[in-house]
Design a protein around this motif. Structure first.
Motif, mmCIF file in Angstrom:
data_model
loop_
_atom_site.group_PDB
_atom_site.id
_atom_site.type_symbol
_atom_site.label_atom_id
_atom_site.label_comp_id
_atom_site.label_asym_id
_atom_site.label_seq_id
_atom_site.Cartn_x
_atom_site.Cartn_y
_atom_site.Cartn_z
ATOM 1 N N LEU A 334 66.824 34.150 84.655
ATOM 2 C CA LEU A 334 66.801 32.691 84.773
ATOM 3 C C LEU A 334 67.057 31.988 83.451
ATOM 4 N N GLY A 335 66.782 32.673 82.350
ATOM 5 C CA GLY A 335 66.832 32.004 81.051
ATOM 6 C C GLY A 335 65.586 31.160 80.848
ATOM 7 N N PHE A 336 65.407 30.669 79.612
ATOM 8 C CA PHE A 336 64.230 29.846 79.317
ATOM 9 C C PHE A 336 64.182 28.620 80.226
ATOM 10 N N ALA A 337 65.309 27.915 80.336
ATOM 11 C CA ALA A 337 65.335 26.670 81.105
ATOM 12 C C ALA A 337 65.043 26.921 82.583
ATOM 13 N N GLY A 338 65.671 27.933 83.159
ATOM 14 C CA GLY A 338 65.460 28.216 84.575
ATOM 15 C C GLY A 338 64.034 28.635 84.874
ATOM 16 N N ALA A 339 63.456 29.484 84.009
ATOM 17 C CA ALA A 339 62.078 29.937 84.228
ATOM 18 C C ALA A 339 61.101 28.774 84.156
ATOM 19 N N VAL A 340 61.299 27.885 83.186
ATOM 20 C CA VAL A 340 60.405 26.729 83.064
ATOM 21 C C VAL A 340 60.570 25.795 84.256
ATOM 22 N N ALA A 341 61.816 25.538 84.680
ATOM 23 C CA ALA A 341 62.051 24.644 85.825
ATOM 24 C C ALA A 341 61.402 25.198 87.092
ATOM 25 N N VAL A 342 61.605 26.493 87.365
ATOM 26 C CA VAL A 342 61.020 27.097 88.568
ATOM 27 C C VAL A 342 59.491 27.092 88.474
ATOM 28 N N GLY A 343 58.964 27.508 87.334
ATOM 29 C CA GLY A 343 57.516 27.583 87.188
ATOM 30 C C GLY A 343 56.831 26.232 87.302
ATOM 31 N N MET A 344 57.382 25.215 86.637
ATOM 32 C CA MET A 344 56.765 23.893 86.671
ATOM 33 C C MET A 344 56.886 23.257 88.057
ATOM 34 N N THR A 345 57.977 23.536 88.776
ATOM 35 C CA THR A 345 58.120 23.020 90.138
ATOM 36 C C THR A 345 57.071 23.638 91.061
ATOM 37 N N LEU A 346 56.846 24.947 90.921
ATOM 38 C CA LEU A 346 55.801 25.602 91.716
ATOM 39 C C LEU A 346 54.421 25.044 91.376
ATOM 40 N N LEU A 347 54.155 24.821 90.087
ATOM 41 C CA LEU A 347 52.863 24.275 89.678
ATOM 42 C C LEU A 347 52.656 22.882 90.264
ATOM 43 N N ALA A 348 53.686 22.032 90.168
ATOM 44 C CA ALA A 348 53.589 20.690 90.729
ATOM 45 C C ALA A 348 53.419 20.742 92.249
ATOM 46 N N GLY A 349 54.143 21.658 92.896
ATOM 47 C CA GLY A 349 54.001 21.808 94.340
ATOM 48 C C GLY A 349 52.597 22.226 94.740
ATOM 49 N N GLY A 350 51.996 23.116 93.963
ATOM 50 C CA GLY A 350 50.626 23.530 94.250
ATOM 51 C C GLY A 350 49.640 22.377 94.134
ATOM 52 N N LEU A 351 49.812 21.563 93.096
ATOM 53 C CA LEU A 351 48.949 20.391 92.941
ATOM 54 C C LEU A 351 49.098 19.435 94.128
ATOM 55 N N PRO A 381 55.091 32.600 80.104
ATOM 56 C CA PRO A 381 55.747 33.547 79.187
ATOM 57 C C PRO A 381 57.027 32.990 78.584
ATOM 58 N N ALA A 382 57.789 32.217 79.388
ATOM 59 C CA ALA A 382 59.038 31.646 78.878
ATOM 60 C C ALA A 382 58.755 30.650 77.765
ATOM 61 N N MET A 383 57.745 29.800 77.957
ATOM 62 C CA MET A 383 57.453 28.780 76.942
ATOM 63 C C MET A 383 56.872 29.404 75.679
ATOM 64 N N ALA A 384 55.972 30.361 75.833
ATOM 65 C CA ALA A 384 55.406 31.010 74.650
ATOM 66 C C ALA A 384 56.489 31.767 73.880
ATOM 67 N N SER A 385 57.389 32.458 74.600
ATOM 68 C CA SER A 385 58.476 33.172 73.939
ATOM 69 C C SER A 385 59.406 32.208 73.216
ATOM 70 N N LEU A 486 65.820 20.207 77.931
ATOM 71 C CA LEU A 486 65.884 20.464 76.489
ATOM 72 C C LEU A 486 66.197 21.931 76.209
ATOM 73 N N LEU A 487 65.565 22.827 76.959
ATOM 74 C CA LEU A 487 65.817 24.249 76.770
ATOM 75 C C LEU A 487 67.250 24.613 77.167
ATOM 76 N N HIS A 488 67.756 23.982 78.225
ATOM 77 C CA HIS A 488 69.136 24.252 78.657
ATOM 78 C C HIS A 488 70.125 23.813 77.582
ATOM 79 N N ARG A 489 69.891 22.648 76.992
ATOM 80 C CA ARG A 489 70.785 22.177 75.927
ATOM 81 C C ARG A 489 70.709 23.094 74.708
ATOM 82 N N ALA A 490 69.532 23.596 74.414
ATOM 83 C CA ALA A 490 69.393 24.483 73.259
ATOM 84 C C ALA A 490 70.121 25.807 73.475
ATOM 85 N N ASP A 491 70.125 26.297 74.702
ATOM 86 C CA ASP A 491 70.754 27.585 74.994
ATOM 87 C C ASP A 491 72.240 27.480 75.280
ATOM 88 N N ARG A 492 72.758 26.238 75.403
ATOM 89 C CA ARG A 492 74.168 26.054 75.722
ATOM 90 C C ARG A 492 75.030 26.437 74.532
#
Length: 526
Positions: A334-351, A381-385, A486-492
């Motif tokens: 997924l890359g950093f951006a994809g992992a963060v997007a998927v993870g944060m969407t799941l977290l928001a969905g759970g809330l 893990p993506a954000m800490a890495s 931001l992560l997607h732009r950094a990895d582009r």
């Protein structure tokens, strides 16, 4: 005792044992962030503690720890991470023993502050050590395991406290830390290599003082605001002093030749995206746990142990997914951006699920907790890495200090903001006859309610919780998308020189790789 020098190109042969040791140290530090909450009735009775005393017993630990994280990380880089870890374990163990046998509120508050000093050293040093002994694709997996233990410690505090208080006196919640600290001292002495910043930078004393004053002031204001009122003098003064000190800290770090925290890190989009995401994950997790604990105990009537058991699936999902390496395997795909997007969407969905269906039975609450756990396991893990990968390896302690500060700040902000929303919605929904000043807590409002209005008061509290959870979900989702962008732009990939990418030659490692192709530092004799 001398340790064999590890060749720069070779991974440390005892890295997994070392990871187990640092995870154990991390676990006890984070357990003490929440374990004391369930002991409040016992402390009030045995020590004659008032409301203000109890607040300081709980907050002294978090306040001191959060204020010293940046300084502790910098000192670990300068004087050696093994030394810092040993000192942190010693202070934490000594503070725990003192707290267990405290005879007064003042003694317990002082002991908790001492534990906070040890906790700051441990939180920054453990992650820095992980980054030193692991390399390449093993890094996200190691960080995932470290993050799983961190989440277990944060969410498992009430459960552990409930189990201990069911069988022992309140001091047992501190005394259990002592053998862990002793075991850690023995293991660290024998297993860990000493690593430090080879540049041997001079200590940045003004930076340490300013960052400590700034963080303590801001965190104190965040902690005190919900109880004392956001417009109260002490909250405004503490917040103003903290912000002024942080502004002075930034100005000083920009001009000193040996900064404690290099401000050039903030010119890197990957670093900024990971920091933003880290704040929002901590915001959602700490805020939701704060609200759910109240809902389970005050609305549904569970005792602390029952409430802890019902919230345990959140921590269990994080632990299982990270220990099995799910987050680490998804990161390269997924890359950093994809992992963060998927993870944060799941977290928001759970809330959101908990907000909408959590009151209809445990099924809705369980579904929300499972989604939240999955999201945190993917995003953390993506954000800490990303944070640690954007910082040169010799400054790993400073990077861990930033990571810890982000978690503390985001968690405090989540409790404060979502707690304030809960309070305002609770007051607005109270039935006639219940004075607004009685809405400081559900028990006070119930005591002041006229006959027959108790159910309406509970309903107002539940609606306030729902509104708070939905606002938290929206904040996490929007913040997650911003962080991912931001992560997607950094990895582009770029064809022209990019000042963000060249601010630090170590920032452009691919997910799972060490920045700049780095390897672990050689261990020195200790």
């Amino acid at each position: 005792m001398s340790h064999p020098v590890v060749p720069p190109s070779a991974p440390h042969p005892r890295r997994w044992v070392i990871l187990a040791v640092v995870c154990l140290a991390t676990l006890v530090v984070l357990l003490d962030n929440t374990v004391l909450n369930v002991a409040v009735p016992s402390l009030t009775e045995d020590l004659g503690a008032g409301t203000a005393d109890v607040q300081w017993m709980i907050n002294a630990y978090a306040l001191v720890q959060s204020g010293l994280l940046l300084t502790a990380g910098s000192l670990a880089d300068r004087y050696g991470r093994k030394r810092a870890l040993l000192l942190g374990l010693a202070l934490f163990g000594l503070g725990s023993a003192t707290a267990a046998f405290a005879q007064s509120s003042g003694q317990l508050i002082a002991a908790r502050a001492g534990m906070g000093v040890g906790g700051a050293l441990l939180m920054t040093t453990t992650l820095a050590v992980v980054m030193q002994v692991f390399q390449g694709p093993e890094v996200p997996k190691a960080i995932g395991i470290w993050g799983a233990v961190s989440s277990l410690g944060f969410a498992g505090g009430p459960l552990l406290g409930g189990v201990l208080l069911a069988h022992f006196w309140w001091g047992s919640i501190f005394l259990i830390n002592v053998p862990v600290a002793l075991l850690g001292l023995f293991a660290v002495t024998r297993l860990l290599p000493e690593t430090k910043d080879p540049a041997g930078r001079r200590p940045d004393v003004p930076g340490a003082v300013l960052s400590t004053i700034g963080m303590v002031g801001v965190v104190f204001a965040i902690i005190s605001g919900p109880a004392g009122g956001w417009s109260s003098g002490r909250v405004l003064v503490a917040g103003a002093v903290g912000l002024a000190a942080l502004a002075a800290f930034v100005a000083w770090e920009l001009r000193t030749p040996t900064p404690m925290l290099d401000m050039a890190f903030f010119r890197n989009r990957r670093f900024n995206g990971a920091v933003a995401g880290g704040v929002l994950v901590a915001f959602g997790m700490a805020g939701s746990l704060f609200l759910l604990t109240q809902y389970l105990q005050l609305v549904l009537g569970y005792d602390p142990l029952e409430a802890g058991l019902r919230m345990s699936p959140l921590a269990l999902v994080i632990v299982v997914l990270n220990l099995t390496g799910v987050g680490a395997r998804l990161l390269p795909k997924l890359g950093f951006a994809g992992a963060v997007a998927v993870g944060m969407t799941l977290l928001a969905g759970g809330l959101a699920v908990i907000a909408e269906w959590g009151s209809g039975g445990y099924g809705g609450l369980l579904a929300g907790l499972l989604l939240m756990g999955a999201g945190i396991a993917v995003a953390n893990p993506a954000m800490a890495s990303a944070v640690m990968g954007a910082i040169p390896p010799e400054r790993a302690g400073a990077g861990a200090g930033v990571q810890g500060t982000v978690t503390e700040f985001g968690g405090g902000l989540g409790v404060a903001v979502l707690g304030a929303v809960l309070g305002s919605r609770f007051v607005a929904g109270l039935p006639d006859g219940v004075p607004a000043e009685a809405a400081k807590s559900l028990p006070e409002a119930l005591a002041a309610a006229p006959a027959g209005a108790a159910q309406a008061v509970r309903s107002a509290f539940a609606h306030g919780l729902t509104a708070s959870q939905l606002i938290g979900a929206a904040a996490v989702l929007l913040g997650g998308l911003l962080s991912a962008a931001l992560l997607h732009r950094a990895d582009r990939p770029t064809t022209a020189p990019d000042t963000d990418a060249t601010a630090d030659a170590t920032v452009d490692a691919a997910p799972g790789e060490q920045p700049g192709g780095r390897t672990a530092e050689p261990a020195t004799s200790s």
